[in-house]
Enzyme design. Sequence first.
Site, PDB file in Angstrom:
ATOM      1  CB  SER A 143      -0.723   0.029   1.211  1.00 34.78           C
ATOM      2  OG  SER A 143      -1.759   1.500   1.815  1.00 34.78           O
ATOM      3  CE1 TYR A 156      -3.459  -1.841   5.710  1.00 34.54           C
ATOM      4  CE2 TYR A 156      -3.501   0.219   5.173  1.00 34.54           C
ATOM      5  CZ  TYR A 156      -3.646  -0.704   5.178  1.00 34.54           C
ATOM      6  OH  TYR A 156      -4.400  -1.768   3.627  1.00 34.54           O
TER       7      TYR A 156
END
Length: 248
Positions: A143, A156
Site C-alpha cells: 500500500s 496498518y
Amino acid sequence: MAEGKLAQKVALVTGASSGIGEATAIALASTGAKVALAARRTQRLKKLVKRISESGGQAMPIVTDVADETQVREMVNKAAGLGNIDILVNNAGVMLPAPIEQANTEDWRRMIDINVLGLMYVTQAVLPLMKKQGGGHIVNISSTAGRETRSGFAAYDVTKYGVVAFSDALRKEVHKDNIRVTCIEPGAVSTQLVDRITNVEAKAAAEQYLDIITMLEGEDIAAAVLYAVTQHPRVQVNEILIRPTMEV
Ligand code: NDP
C-alpha cells in the site's frame, strides 16, 4: 479465454472474494490463467467461480483463513491440483486504523496475523513448488501505507512496511530460482476495506476523506498485476506505486 498470454498458467489469488483480489482473479482468468480463489466467504467465492466459468475461464474456490498456517498449507496443496502454481497474488488483508492510545489491540493482532504472517505463510508454502517447477511469480499487495506513515494508521503502516521489506528480501533470496517478486503499493481503491474498520472515529474520518477524491477501482490494480506477470521472463518488475490522480 484459455488462449490468452497466461494460457497454461495457474494463479492463486488470496482475498479473492472482493475488491482488488476479485478484480485480479477476473483479469488473470480472462488472460487465460486457471485461477484458485482463496478467502473465507464461501458464497462470494462460488459466485466468482460461476462468473469466470460462464466467461469461458477456469476457477476453483478454496475457503481459507490465511492467518491459520495449517489452512494455508491445505490451500496451497489444493491449488497445486490445478497444475503448477505459476503466479501467487498475496492480496488478503484488513485495514483497522485507530490512534495508538485508543486502539483495540485485538485489531493489531488481526492485521499482523492476516497482512503479514498470512502473506508469509502462503509464500513459504508456495516456494518449494515454484522451485520444483523451475520458477514462478509472487505479487504482494502492500500500500502507499508501506511507503509513508499517517497519523492514526500506525499498526496498518507496520504491516504494509512489513510487506515491502519482506518482498524485497524475498526477491534477493529467490531470484536465483527464477522466481520473480513484485510489490504493488496502491493508494485509495474503492473496495470493502473501509467497511471493516472497528474504530468509529477512524471509520468516519476515512469515509470523509474518500468522499472527496475519485478513488481507484480494483480493476486498476488488477491491470498493474497483469502488467507485472506478463512481462518477458528477463524482466522483473520490483515495485509499482499507483495513486488516484487526486491523491498526493
Ligand atoms: P476488501 O475488503 O474488498 O478485500 C479484502 C480481501 O481479503 C477479501 O477478499 C477478504 O475475504 C480477504 N481476507 C481478509 N481477511 C482474510 C483472512 N483472514 N483469510 C483470507 N482472506 C482474508 O479490500 P481490498 O480489496 O481493498 O484489499 C485487498 C488488499 O489491498 C489488502 O491487503 C489491502 O490492505 C490492500 N490495499 C487496499 C487499498 C484500498 O484503498 N482499498 C489500498 C492499498 C492496499 P474474506 O473476508 O471473504 O475472507
